[in-house]
Scaffold this motif. Structure first.
Motif, PDB file in Angstrom:
ATOM      1  N   ALA A  10     -14.506 -21.719 -40.158  1.00  0.00           N
ATOM      2  CA  ALA A  10     -15.387 -22.800 -39.709  1.00  0.00           C
ATOM      3  C   ALA A  10     -15.522 -23.939 -40.727  1.00  0.00           C
ATOM      4  CB  ALA A  10     -16.759 -22.246 -39.359  1.00  0.00           C
ATOM      5  N   HIS A  11     -15.885 -23.593 -41.961  1.00  0.00           N
ATOM      6  CA  HIS A  11     -16.292 -24.626 -42.930  1.00  0.00           C
ATOM      7  C   HIS A  11     -15.422 -24.601 -44.184  1.00  0.00           C
ATOM      8  CE1 HIS A  11     -19.954 -23.063 -40.749  1.00  0.00           C
ATOM      9  NE2 HIS A  11     -19.831 -24.298 -40.291  1.00  0.00           N
ATOM     10  N   ASP A  14     -15.152 -21.278 -46.610  1.00  0.00           N
ATOM     11  CA  ASP A  14     -15.174 -19.953 -45.968  1.00  0.00           C
ATOM     12  C   ASP A  14     -13.877 -19.188 -46.238  1.00  0.00           C
ATOM     13  OD1 ASP A  14     -17.725 -20.042 -44.721  1.00  0.00           O
ATOM     14  OD2 ASP A  14     -16.921 -21.171 -43.025  1.00  0.00           O
ATOM     15  N   LEU A 113     -23.474 -16.667 -38.578  1.00  0.00           N
ATOM     16  CA  LEU A 113     -23.615 -18.067 -38.182  1.00  0.00           C
ATOM     17  C   LEU A 113     -22.826 -18.352 -36.904  1.00  0.00           C
ATOM     18  CD1 LEU A 113     -24.772 -20.796 -39.068  1.00  0.00           C
ATOM     19  CD2 LEU A 113     -22.766 -21.109 -40.531  1.00  0.00           C
ATOM     20  N   HIS A 116     -19.247 -19.610 -37.150  1.00  0.00           N
ATOM     21  CA  HIS A 116     -18.240 -18.607 -37.505  1.00  0.00           C
ATOM     22  C   HIS A 116     -17.820 -17.828 -36.259  1.00  0.00           C
ATOM     23  CE1 HIS A 116     -19.315 -18.328 -42.082  1.00  0.00           C
ATOM     24  NE2 HIS A 116     -19.319 -19.563 -41.636  1.00  0.00           N
TER      25      HIS A 116
END
Ligand SMILES: [Zn+2]
Length: 258
Positions: A10-11, A14, A113, A116
């Motif tokens: 996702a980010h 990660d 999250l 994710h």
């Protein structure tokens, strides 16, 4: 033979936290690595605008990827706005067609999250759609369909636990001791995250936390440092243990695997 490997999460950071050591090992074997983040981490700040932090974090992620000779790209979704819907699935399919992976590492289906969990679902379904010629990505310039569904593996969730705090047990754990310093160096490139996590998560020691998680994952199987993975078992997806074979010299002995 050299493989194309896509690590998509996702980010920014990660991938480095959950699979950085494994990618260091794979890059060292000469495989071609692409790191993709769904968002540029546009909400991970209390001091910059979304555009400013996005630019900073894309640059940090690209620098981290470059440390192992990997290319970096961002799918340009936005934080807390990743949904498993029709346009999102087509966008992820286009990423798969452009990076053309033999093997995909992505987020755990269960994690703390929403971004994710949606990433995991989108990547899983895009792996299925990417070889289908009639499934159009809708991108202005489109890449050819994949020849086959790639091998798909899930990384551990953040901290190795589900939303109830129960451990998520990987199929196998990669011994990343020899790659750990480089993994730490990759994560250290995400400088802007350290400040944000201090403020928002009350997490003072970004690198120490990653170290704690990597040690905890390894400890379960008698290693100093480990990263865990699960192979996706869905029926049409390849079930030959490609990642395990590539990393056979770095797997914990079978008897100690959970
Ligand atoms: Zn994340």
């Amino acid at each position: 033979m050299s493989k194309r490997i896509l690590a998509i999460h996702a980010h920014p950071d990660d991938v480095d936290i959950l699979a950085g050591g494994t990618l260091v090992l794979l890059a060292g074997q000469g495989h071609q690595i692409s790191i993709v983040t769904m968002t540029p981490g546009d909400c991970g700040t209390a001091e910059y605008t979304a555009e400013e932090i996005a630019e900073i974090r894309r640059r940090e992620a690209a620098t981290a990827a470059a440390l192992i000779g990997a290319e970096y790209r961002c799918a340009e979704f936005r934080d807390l706005a990743i949904f498993s819907d029709d346009p999102a699935r087509r966008r992820v399919v286009e990423i798969l067609r452009r990076t053309r992976p033999d093997l995909v590492l992505t987020a755990s289906p269960v994690d703390y999250l929403c971004d994710h969990e949606r990433t995991s679902e989108l990547v899983r379904d895009a792996c299925f759609g990417a070889p289908a010629p009639n499934y159009r990505s809708g991108a202005e310039t489109t890449a050819a369909p994949l020849e086959a569904i790639p091998h798909l593996y899930f990384m551990d969730p953040a901290g190795g636990v589900d939303r109830e705090g129960a451990p998520v047990i990987p199929d196998f754990v990669v011994d990343v001791r020899s790659a750990f310093q480089k993994k730490k160096e990759m994560l250290a490139q995400h400088e802007s995250q350290r400040n944000w996590l201090r403020k928002h998560h009350g997490m003072d020691h970004y690198l120490d936390e990653m170290e704690r998680w990597t040690r905890a994952c390894g400890r379960r199987v008698g290693l100093e440092f480990g990263e865990g993975f699960r192979r996706y078992k869905g029926h049409p997806y390849p079930q030959t243990p490609l990642l395990e074979e590539l990393l056979k010299d770095f797997l914990a002995p079978a008897k100690t695997q959970s």
